[in-house]
Design a protein around this motif. Structure first.
Motif, PDB file in Angstrom:
ATOM      1  N   SER A 136       0.805  -1.219   0.000  1.00  0.00           N
ATOM      2  CA  SER A 136       0.000   0.000   0.000  1.00  0.00           C
ATOM      3  C   SER A 136       0.837   1.269   0.000  1.00  0.00           C
ATOM      4  O   SER A 136       0.425   2.294  -0.539  1.00  0.00           O
ATOM      5  N   GLY A 137       2.015   1.207   0.598  1.00  0.00           N
ATOM      6  CA  GLY A 137       2.845   2.404   0.681  1.00  0.00           C
ATOM      7  C   GLY A 137       3.506   2.796  -0.622  1.00  0.00           C
ATOM      8  O   GLY A 137       3.984   3.928  -0.760  1.00  0.00           O
ATOM      9  N   SER A 138       3.542   1.877  -1.593  1.00  0.00           N
ATOM     10  CA  SER A 138       4.247   2.170  -2.846  1.00  0.00           C
ATOM     11  C   SER A 138       3.328   2.245  -4.062  1.00  0.00           C
ATOM     12  O   SER A 138       3.792   2.453  -5.175  1.00  0.00           O
ATOM     13  N   ILE A 139       2.015   2.052  -3.859  1.00  0.00           N
ATOM     14  CA  ILE A 139       1.050   2.145  -4.954  1.00  0.00           C
ATOM     15  C   ILE A 139       0.245   3.422  -4.769  1.00  0.00           C
ATOM     16  O   ILE A 139      -0.311   3.649  -3.689  1.00  0.00           O
ATOM     17  N   PRO A 140       0.158   4.285  -5.783  1.00  0.00           N
ATOM     18  CA  PRO A 140      -0.622   5.513  -5.654  1.00  0.00           C
ATOM     19  C   PRO A 140      -2.052   5.220  -5.215  1.00  0.00           C
ATOM     20  O   PRO A 140      -2.656   4.224  -5.629  1.00  0.00           O
ATOM     21  N   VAL A 141      -2.602   6.089  -4.375  1.00  0.00           N
ATOM     22  CA  VAL A 141      -3.935   5.869  -3.819  1.00  0.00           C
ATOM     23  C   VAL A 141      -4.977   5.709  -4.910  1.00  0.00           C
ATOM     24  O   VAL A 141      -5.862   4.843  -4.827  1.00  0.00           O
ATOM     25  N   SER A 142      -4.900   6.516  -5.950  1.00  0.00           N
ATOM     26  CA  SER A 142      -5.898   6.449  -7.021  1.00  0.00           C
ATOM     27  C   SER A 142      -5.922   5.078  -7.673  1.00  0.00           C
ATOM     28  O   SER A 142      -6.991   4.500  -7.897  1.00  0.00           O
ATOM     29  N   ASP A 143      -4.755   4.532  -7.966  1.00  0.00           N
ATOM     30  CA  ASP A 143      -4.673   3.214  -8.593  1.00  0.00           C
ATOM     31  C   ASP A 143      -5.066   2.109  -7.620  1.00  0.00           C
ATOM     32  O   ASP A 143      -5.777   1.171  -7.973  1.00  0.00           O
ATOM     33  N   ARG A 144      -4.591   2.235  -6.381  1.00  0.00           N
ATOM     34  CA  ARG A 144      -4.877   1.198  -5.396  1.00  0.00           C
ATOM     35  C   ARG A 144      -6.369   1.127  -5.098  1.00  0.00           C
ATOM     36  O   ARG A 144      -6.945   0.043  -4.930  1.00  0.00           O
ATOM     37  N   GLY A 145      -7.019   2.300  -5.039  1.00  0.00           N
ATOM     38  CA  GLY A 145      -8.440   2.318  -4.751  1.00  0.00           C
ATOM     39  C   GLY A 145      -9.254   1.593  -5.800  1.00  0.00           C
ATOM     40  O   GLY A 145     -10.084   0.732  -5.481  1.00  0.00           O
ATOM     41  N   LEU A 146      -9.012   1.903  -7.072  1.00  0.00           N
ATOM     42  CA  LEU A 146      -9.790   1.246  -8.116  1.00  0.00           C
ATOM     43  C   LEU A 146      -9.448  -0.238  -8.195  1.00  0.00           C
ATOM     44  O   LEU A 146     -10.326  -1.071  -8.454  1.00  0.00           O
ATOM     45  N   ALA A 147      -8.183  -0.591  -7.966  1.00  0.00           N
ATOM     46  CA  ALA A 147      -7.812  -2.002  -7.960  1.00  0.00           C
ATOM     47  C   ALA A 147      -8.562  -2.754  -6.867  1.00  0.00           C
ATOM     48  O   ALA A 147      -8.984  -3.896  -7.052  1.00  0.00           O
ATOM     49  N   MET A 148      -8.739  -2.115  -5.717  1.00  0.00           N
ATOM     50  CA  MET A 148      -9.511  -2.737  -4.636  1.00  0.00           C
ATOM     51  C   MET A 148     -10.948  -2.980  -5.074  1.00  0.00           C
ATOM     52  O   MET A 148     -11.539  -4.022  -4.766  1.00  0.00           O
ATOM     53  N   ALA A 149     -11.515  -2.022  -5.797  1.00  0.00           N
ATOM     54  CA  ALA A 149     -12.882  -2.196  -6.286  1.00  0.00           C
ATOM     55  C   ALA A 149     -12.966  -3.356  -7.267  1.00  0.00           C
ATOM     56  O   ALA A 149     -13.891  -4.165  -7.221  1.00  0.00           O
ATOM     57  N   LEU A 150     -11.987  -3.466  -8.150  1.00  0.00           N
ATOM     58  CA  LEU A 150     -11.965  -4.573  -9.104  1.00  0.00           C
ATOM     59  C   LEU A 150     -11.746  -5.906  -8.410  1.00  0.00           C
ATOM     60  O   LEU A 150     -12.153  -6.953  -8.916  1.00  0.00           O
ATOM     61  N   ALA A 151     -11.091  -5.871  -7.245  1.00  0.00           N
ATOM     62  CA  ALA A 151     -10.829  -7.089  -6.482  1.00  0.00           C
ATOM     63  C   ALA A 151     -11.995  -7.453  -5.569  1.00  0.00           C
ATOM     64  O   ALA A 151     -11.831  -8.244  -4.644  1.00  0.00           O
ATOM     65  N   VAL A 158     -14.066   3.013  -2.019  1.00  0.00           N
ATOM     66  CA  VAL A 158     -14.697   4.333  -1.852  1.00  0.00           C
ATOM     67  C   VAL A 158     -14.206   4.995  -0.571  1.00  0.00           C
ATOM     68  O   VAL A 158     -13.894   6.194  -0.552  1.00  0.00           O
ATOM     69  N   ASN A 159     -14.104   4.234   0.504  1.00  0.00           N
ATOM     70  CA  ASN A 159     -13.627   4.790   1.772  1.00  0.00           C
ATOM     71  C   ASN A 159     -12.195   5.297   1.659  1.00  0.00           C
ATOM     72  O   ASN A 159     -11.809   6.246   2.357  1.00  0.00           O
ATOM     73  N   LEU A 160     -11.405   4.679   0.792  1.00  0.00           N
ATOM     74  CA  LEU A 160     -10.024   5.121   0.587  1.00  0.00           C
ATOM     75  C   LEU A 160      -9.962   6.366  -0.299  1.00  0.00           C
ATOM     76  O   LEU A 160      -9.218   7.310  -0.014  1.00  0.00           O
ATOM     77  N   LEU A 161     -10.756   6.376  -1.365  1.00  0.00           N
ATOM     78  CA  LEU A 161     -10.654   7.439  -2.364  1.00  0.00           C
ATOM     79  C   LEU A 161     -11.409   8.709  -1.981  1.00  0.00           C
ATOM     80  O   LEU A 161     -10.986   9.816  -2.340  1.00  0.00           O
ATOM     81  N   LEU A 162     -12.532   8.562  -1.279  1.00  0.00           N
ATOM     82  CA  LEU A 162     -13.387   9.715  -1.006  1.00  0.00           C
ATOM     83  C   LEU A 162     -12.676  10.823  -0.229  1.00  0.00           C
ATOM     84  O   LEU A 162     -12.749  11.998  -0.628  1.00  0.00           O
ATOM     85  N   PRO A 163     -11.959  10.527   0.869  1.00  0.00           N
ATOM     86  CA  PRO A 163     -11.273  11.618   1.588  1.00  0.00           C
ATOM     87  C   PRO A 163     -10.227  12.318   0.721  1.00  0.00           C
ATOM     88  O   PRO A 163     -10.054  13.534   0.828  1.00  0.00           O
ATOM     89  N   VAL A 164      -9.544  11.570  -0.120  1.00  0.00           N
ATOM     90  CA  VAL A 164      -8.518  12.171  -0.983  1.00  0.00           C
ATOM     91  C   VAL A 164      -9.172  13.042  -2.051  1.00  0.00           C
ATOM     92  O   VAL A 164      -8.651  14.098  -2.424  1.00  0.00           O
ATOM     93  N   ALA A 165     -10.332  12.601  -2.551  1.00  0.00           N
ATOM     94  CA  ALA A 165     -11.038  13.375  -3.575  1.00  0.00           C
ATOM     95  C   ALA A 165     -11.524  14.712  -3.030  1.00  0.00           C
ATOM     96  O   ALA A 165     -11.746  15.654  -3.790  1.00  0.00           O
ATOM     97  N   LYS A 166     -11.709  14.809  -1.721  1.00  0.00           N
ATOM     98  CA  LYS A 166     -12.156  16.058  -1.112  1.00  0.00           C
ATOM     99  C   LYS A 166     -11.026  17.064  -0.939  1.00  0.00           C
ATOM    100  O   LYS A 166     -11.279  18.244  -0.701  1.00  0.00           O
ATOM    101  N   GLN A 167      -9.794  16.605  -1.043  1.00  0.00           N
ATOM    102  CA  GLN A 167      -8.653  17.469  -0.794  1.00  0.00           C
ATOM    103  C   GLN A 167      -8.394  18.401  -1.978  1.00  0.00           C
ATOM    104  O   GLN A 167      -8.655  18.049  -3.130  1.00  0.00           O
ATOM    105  N   PRO A 168      -7.876  19.597  -1.707  1.00  0.00           N
ATOM    106  CA  PRO A 168      -7.495  20.493  -2.808  1.00  0.00           C
ATOM    107  C   PRO A 168      -6.434  19.824  -3.686  1.00  0.00           C
ATOM    108  O   PRO A 168      -5.537  19.144  -3.198  1.00  0.00           O
ATOM    109  N   GLY A 169      -6.559  20.012  -4.972  1.00  0.00           N
ATOM    110  CA  GLY A 169      -5.582  19.434  -5.885  1.00  0.00           C
ATOM    111  C   GLY A 169      -5.946  18.065  -6.403  1.00  0.00           C
ATOM    112  O   GLY A 169      -5.213  17.494  -7.210  1.00  0.00           O
TER     113      GLY A 169
END
Length: 442
Positions: A136-151, A158-169
């Motif tokens: 988890s520490g070496s895979i970008p959150v965006s990629d890891r999140g969708l991979a989790m969904a596919l798995a 969603v719980n992983l990606l949603l807080p990051v999506a709320k952040q500026p940038g």
């Protein structure tokens, strides 16, 4: 006597000198041979990378295998070979090769992500989630999140990606990966809202239609194949000659996935027809979309193989309106019921009576994963229609699992239902009631 001894001594010196010359020549020859192999391997891997860029999977495999055979301990060469296997649709070989590459270069996030893809394509969701968690520490959150969904765990994605999506940038890639994760979890209204942050209403609606097809794979490899734009192929496995040297430290093989567990021998198991052959059931949407990205740089979003590319913004000075994200922050919404699963044509109706037997479909990490597994099983076999899922929490060796089943049948009926599901490629076995309770996945 002295003269004779001197002659013997001189002969010995001459012999040692001759042997020394032989050893030096052999060492020099070995050095030259090694240099030749280094150059040949480098040339082979360069050709393999070019073949990957040109999307010539079989050529990439041929050149990468040659490079690995010459230099088996170079992790990068094995990583390229794994990418070649993915492009050729050989997911089992890809999984083996990426595991070898991780053995040689632990913590490589790119390799770990590719390995998780191969595991997902093989139906090993548990193994894929373990790979993603341990790296988890070496895979970008965006990629890891969708991979989790596919798995099979879109809720955790969603719980992983949603807080990051709320952040500026937060960028469009992350938002689209969040939107697709929401869609895979059945939260279509939320998915439409998030996707619409970067798309026009028309494009967002079109994307939802494409994702609806993507969310209903006919086979466990369909989504990864669509993601990479490849055709699954019969896979003989990685050549034995390329196996990692036994003298090197090897990563212990992952335990068999709990959700794929089948008893090796049981009177309750009914052997049925084998699942459909590899290469069938690819989503029709794949043929009508943009070219797939290069496999050597696996990028999850925007997923050009199953969605339309983001529309280009108008040039500076143009009067065309810019597409802007809403100012309001993304809000987590309540879970929305998954879309109704279509019935599978040709599924024979199995007559069952009430009883004390259950068809176990698997044991999963959480109720969220079990919910997704039930949705997939219902799509694969329409005979489950009208039967409510049952389940129970169990603890095995200190770890909690959620056991998913369907039942309350007589023994013969349960056997027939399991056999019919196995004929559709499913995994199950029949057992007696162990405290299973009706569940409602909401």
């Amino acid at each position: 006597m002295k003269s004779k001894g001197l002659t013997i001594g001189l002969s010995a010196v001459a012999l040692c000198a001759a042997l020394g010359g032989i050893y030096q020549s052999a060492a020099l020859a070995d050095s030259k041979s090694s240099l030749v192999d280094d150059r040949a391997a480098a040339q082979d891997i360069a050709l393999a990378r070019k073949a990957l860029t040109d999307r010539h999977g079989d050529d990439a495999v041929r050149w990468a295998e040659a490079a690995v055979e010459l230099r088996p301990q170079i992790a990068d060469y094995r990583a390229v070979l794994g990418q070649a296997y993915l492009l050729a649709g050989r997911f089992a070989s890809a999984r083996t090769t990426f595991n070898d590459a991780l053995t040689l270069s632990p913590g490589d996030g790119k390799v770990a992500l590719n390995m998780a893809l191969a595991q997902i394509a093989e139906g090993d969701w548990t193994g894929a989630r373990q790979t993603l968690d341990s790296n988890s520490g070496s895979i970008p959150v965006s990629d890891r999140g969708l991979a989790m969904a596919l798995a099979g765990d879109p809720a955790s994605a969603v719980n992983l990606l949603l807080p990051v999506a709320k952040q500026p940038g937060a960028d469009a890639k992350l938002r689209q990966n969040l939107a697709l994760s929401l869609a895979l979890g059945g939260r279509w209204q939320d998915a439409r809202m998030v996707a619409g942050m970067d798309l026009s209403p028309t494009d967002a609606d079109k994307r939802m239609t494409e994702w609806a097809a993507f969310a209903r794979p006919a086979s466990h490899y369909d989504q990864v194949a669509a993601l990479l734009g490849v055709t699954p192929a019969a896979d003989p496995g990685q050549p034995v000659s390329l196996a990692l040297n036994a003298s090197m430290p090897v990563v212990a093989s992952a335990p068999a996935p709990v959700d794929a567990y089948m008893p090796k021998s049981s009177a309750e198991v009914v052997v049925a027809a084998a699942p459909a052959s590899v290469g069938t059931g690819a989503p029709a949407v794949v043929a009508a979309v943009a070219p797939a990205p290069t496999v050597s740089t696996v990028v999850f979003g925007p997923r050009a193989e199953v969605v339309q590319p983001l529309p280009a913004q108008p040039a500076v000075g143009s009067k065309a309106p810019l597409i802007k994200a809403p100012k309001s922050a993304i809000k987590a919404a309540v879970f929305i019921q998954p879309m109704a699963a279509p019935t599978t044509p040709g599924a024979a109706k199995v007559s069952v009576s009430k009883g004390n037997f259950y068809v176990q479909l698997g044991a999963y990490d959480s109720t969220g994963v079990a919910r997704d597994a039930w949705a997939r099983a219902s799509r694969a076999y329409s005979g489950f229609a009208g039967h409510a899922p049952t389940g129970m929490s169990v603890t095995v060796k200190g770890k909690n699992f959620y056991r998913l089943s369907v039942g309350g049948f007589d023994q013969n009926g349960a056997k027939q239902l399991c056999a019919a599901y196995r004929a559709k490629g499913g995994t199950c076995f029949v057992r007696a009631d162990a405290g299973d309770k009706a569940v409602s996945f909401k």
